[in-house]
Design an enzyme around this catalytic site. Structure first.
Site, PDB file in Angstrom:
ATOM      1  N   GLU A  49      -1.098   7.004  -7.941  1.00  0.00           N
ATOM      2  CA  GLU A  49      -0.882   5.739  -7.805  1.00  0.00           C
ATOM      3  C   GLU A  49      -1.755   4.726  -8.720  1.00  0.00           C
ATOM      4  O   GLU A  49      -2.933   4.820  -8.721  1.00  0.00           O
ATOM      5  CB  GLU A  49      -1.108   5.087  -6.278  1.00  0.00           C
ATOM      6  CG  GLU A  49      -0.235   5.557  -5.375  1.00  0.00           C
ATOM      7  CD  GLU A  49      -0.669   5.119  -3.780  1.00  0.00           C
ATOM      8  OE1 GLU A  49      -1.511   4.664  -3.736  1.00  0.00           O
ATOM      9  OE2 GLU A  49       0.370   5.418  -3.140  1.00  0.00           O
ATOM     10  N   ASP A  60      -6.107  -5.404   0.262  1.00  0.00           N
ATOM     11  CA  ASP A  60      -7.186  -4.532  -0.040  1.00  0.00           C
ATOM     12  C   ASP A  60      -8.388  -5.013   0.400  1.00  0.00           C
ATOM     13  O   ASP A  60      -8.818  -6.205   0.515  1.00  0.00           O
ATOM     14  CB  ASP A  60      -7.098  -4.569  -1.737  1.00  0.00           C
ATOM     15  CG  ASP A  60      -5.794  -4.083  -2.207  1.00  0.00           C
ATOM     16  OD1 ASP A  60      -5.588  -2.888  -1.728  1.00  0.00           O
ATOM     17  OD2 ASP A  60      -5.261  -4.672  -3.157  1.00  0.00           O
ATOM     18  N   TYR A 174       4.911   5.737   2.900  1.00  0.00           N
ATOM     19  CA  TYR A 174       3.652   5.720   2.982  1.00  0.00           C
ATOM     20  C   TYR A 174       2.974   5.025   4.479  1.00  0.00           C
ATOM     21  O   TYR A 174       3.348   3.948   4.726  1.00  0.00           O
ATOM     22  CB  TYR A 174       3.257   4.707   1.758  1.00  0.00           C
ATOM     23  CG  TYR A 174       1.582   4.476   1.628  1.00  0.00           C
ATOM     24  CD1 TYR A 174       0.704   4.168   2.791  1.00  0.00           C
ATOM     25  CD2 TYR A 174       1.114   4.683   0.304  1.00  0.00           C
ATOM     26  CE1 TYR A 174      -0.777   4.010   2.407  1.00  0.00           C
ATOM     27  CE2 TYR A 174      -0.199   4.314   0.162  1.00  0.00           C
ATOM     28  CZ  TYR A 174      -1.073   4.077   1.332  1.00  0.00           C
ATOM     29  OH  TYR A 174      -2.441   3.998   0.946  1.00  0.00           O
TER      30      TYR A 174
END
Length: 277
Positions: A49, A60, A174
């Protein structure tokens, strides 16, 4: 059959789970990123990735936020990042996924982005803040150009969202291991295995697990029931603390090699003391 699909089929034949490291493009510069990509491939990465740095990375944690900040200081435009992908592809057939937020892709122009990403040799796109029901404009171009679009699911995803992501996504699913932001964690919920099994029942796509995996033992445990383990913050932190380009690439490659060895041994029946799981 495209590169991502081929890789998962190859790993299934070998009874292996995929190891997918995350690397921020341009941290600390694009030349170093290229060396890191080759180093993690040599270390045993199965897919990569490549994170597109963004000024407001809401999903994040602090480690990857700092990496985006360092990258953005050098103004790594989307065109420069796609040029990096093209350079990487000259010497590698490893599947590569562009991982980012919708704003940079939209700002660049979705048609232009998809055309140039495919031409550069990217294999997929994972847009953190783009749910399946809002992905039509991106998928119009990605589907036509052979780019997989990978969607996120989490412990809060209900049956309808799981079915929608499975129906509209490609490449793999994912699965976010926890609610919250990225970052290394000491332990995981024991229900994670069952949560992944619930997603498996709804799709034929491989299911990868990410967010929080930071040790070989954790990667081995995840690889025991998921099709892939995604490792981001722990690797980015190693890159952050290394002194120079050579050391950053070397340490990244060694860390990935440790993760992959552990995952292989676990599938072959070796016992691990997975503390905190």
């Amino acid at each position: 059959m495209e590169r991502i699909e081929k890789k998962f089929a190859e790993l299934k034949r070998r009874d292996e789970a995929a190891l997918i490291p995350f690397v921020t493009a341009g941290d600390p510069d694009l030349g170093t990123t290229l060396e890191i990509l080759y180093a993690v491939e040599r270390g045993g990465a199965d897919l990569i990735e490549l994170g597109i740095p963004f000024s407001d990375p809401t999903a994040d944690g602090p480690t990857i936020q700092r990496s985006s900040e360092r990258a953005l200081k050098n103004n790594p435009s989307m065109a420069k990042i796609l040029s990096l992908v093209r350079r990487f592809r000259r010497h590698s057939e490893l599947p590569l996924i562009l991982f980012g937020y919708f704003n940079p892709f939209f700002h660049y122009g979705l048609e232009s982005f998809c055309r140039q990403a495919a031409a550069a040799g990217a294999d997929g796109v994972l847009c953190v803040d783009l749910p399946p029901e809002e992905s039509g404009e991106l998928k119009q171009w990605s589907d036509a150009l052979g780019l997989d679009v990978i969607f996120l699911l989490s412990p809060t995803s209900g049956p309808d969202r799981i079915r929608q992501a499975a129906r509209q996504g490609s490449g793999f699913i994912y699965y976010v291991s926890v609610t919250g932001v990225t970052g290394a964690r000491r332990s995981f919920d024991r229900q994670l295995r069952g949560q992944v099994a619930r997603v498996r029942r709804a799709t034929s796509l491989p299911v990868g697990v990410g967010f929080g995996i930071s040790t070989p033992e954790q990667a081995a445990w995840i690889g025991g029931f998921a099709d892939a383990a995604v490792v981001g913050s722990a690797l980015v932190q190693i890159i952050e603390t290394a002194k120079d380009r050579k050391q950053k690439a070397a340490r990244a490659g060694k860390f990935v090699a440790r993760l992959k060895r552990a995952m292989r041994r676990a599938r072959r029946g070796s016992k691990f003391n997975v503390q905190g799981l």
